[in-house]
Design an enzyme around this catalytic site. Structure first.
Site, PDB file in Angstrom:
ATOM      1  N   PRO A 112       0.825  -1.213   0.000  1.00  8.91           N
ATOM      2  CA  PRO A 112       0.000   0.000   0.000  1.00  8.91           C
ATOM      3  C   PRO A 112       0.856   1.260   0.000  1.00  8.91           C
ATOM      4  CG  PRO A 112      -0.797  -1.578   1.613  1.00  8.91           C
ATOM      5  CD  PRO A 112       0.516  -2.104   1.130  1.00  8.91           C
ATOM      6  N   GLU A 113       0.446   2.246  -0.806  1.00  9.61           N
ATOM      7  CA  GLU A 113       1.161   3.521  -0.824  1.00  9.61           C
ATOM      8  C   GLU A 113       0.576   4.435   0.245  1.00  9.61           C
ATOM      9  OE1 GLU A 113       2.405   5.049  -4.567  1.00  9.61           O
ATOM     10  OE2 GLU A 113       2.213   3.132  -5.582  1.00  9.61           O
ATOM     11  N   LYS A 145       4.394   5.117   4.867  1.00 12.40           N
ATOM     12  CA  LYS A 145       3.699   3.832   4.841  1.00 12.40           C
ATOM     13  C   LYS A 145       3.559   3.228   6.234  1.00 12.40           C
ATOM     14  CE  LYS A 145       5.393   2.979   0.154  1.00 12.40           C
ATOM     15  NZ  LYS A 145       6.098   2.054  -0.757  1.00 12.40           N
ATOM     16  N   ARG A 169      13.154  -2.850  -9.603  1.00 13.06           N
ATOM     17  CA  ARG A 169      11.703  -2.727  -9.806  1.00 13.06           C
ATOM     18  C   ARG A 169      11.422  -2.504 -11.285  1.00 13.06           C
ATOM     19  NH1 ARG A 169       9.495  -0.471  -5.065  1.00 13.06           N
ATOM     20  NH2 ARG A 169       7.455  -0.891  -5.987  1.00 13.06           N
TER      21      ARG A 169
END
Length: 270
Positions: A2-3, A52, A257
């Site tokens: 989750p951001e 976060k 990424r």
């Protein structure tokens, strides 16, 4: 993972459901039994999101949760359902219940430890006390790629891959652009865009980054279908036409990424 906007929404939700009254806390799984016993019966004073990280404040101690890749919250009205699966933490008051499963961190911190947590995090675009000038000091001295710097939670807190790649597209900057090439004006514009995009995501619960002229209705195109939801320019759109110029969206690896960009719209894209 989750951001930051998701964690902010959770903090607001938990404050609404539980703040200002005693809470009963247990650990059906058992892994947080000692911590749960320590705060059970205490009044939840406030909640806080920083990047976060989620904090529940009980005065002399705070519950710290980092969801990581697999952590999830669920909540509802009483009665509390029978525990199913690995529930790390269960919280309840006279009207609501809350369950936490699979977090990376679920621990109690004393005030100095909370201060240390905040100190190691970068500027959070969703916090009014953010200091973006400190983030820029790190960025302007670095040869690292901008995408990697913006994903570094000690530089900017709360930003994940979607916000970073989309903000860089909107700024016309390649993900591989060295931090030292970002001008002060460029940083101010990039920061302001992150504040705006993330703030809107807190309200809507989804990440939308396309400008009005590129929305489905304006372009007479089907809406995006993706489990992450939201209309975006480049994130997870490799091989599809750029919504702004029609060039195929590129994909590569950066800092371990997947990275996505438009070689035409983003100057110096590699």
């Amino acid at each position: 993972m989750p951001e930051g906007h998701t964690v902010r929404r959770l903090a607001e939700r938990h404050r609404e459901l539980f703040a200002g009254a005693p809470v009963a806390v247990t650990s059906p799984q058992g892994r947080f039994a000692e911590g749960a016993a320590r705060i059970s019966g205490a009044v939840l004073l406030d909640t806080e999101a920083y990047g976060k990280h989620l904090l529940h404040h009980y005065g002399d101690v705070s519950l710290h949760v980092h969801l990581g890749l697999y952590g999830k919250f669920a909540d509802g009205d009483l009665p509390v359902p029978p525990p199913v699966g690995q529930i790390r933490l269960r919280m309840a008051n006279t009207r609501h219940w809350l369950d936490l499963r699979g977090p990376t961190a679920c621990e109690l911190l004393d005030p100095p430890e909370v201060d240390a947590l905040r100190a190691r995090l970068g500027a959070d675009p969703l916090r009014p006390d953010a200091k973006p000038e400190q983030a820029y000091e790190r960025i302007r001295r670095s040869d690292q790629a901008l995408a990697a710097l913006l994903l570094d939670q000690s530089v900017v807190a709360g930003t994940g891959l979607i916000f970073v790649l989309e903000a860089l597209f909107r700024a016309g900057l390649a993900p591989t652009t060295p931090g030292r090439r970002l001008t002060p004006d460029g940083w101010r514009e990039l920061w302001a865009d992150l504040v705006d995009l993330m703030g809107k995501a807190v309200v809507s619960g989804r990440i939308d980054t396309v400008r009005p002229e590129h929305e489905p209705q304006a372009m007479r195109r089907p809406p995006r279908v993706d489990r992450h939801g939201g209309e975006v320019y480049v994130y997870r759109r490799p091989g599809l036409p750029c919504l702004a110029c029609g060039t195929e969206v590129s994909r590569g690896e950066l800092a371990g990424r997947n990275s996505y960009w438009c070689a035409t719209c983003q100057k110096g894209a590699a």
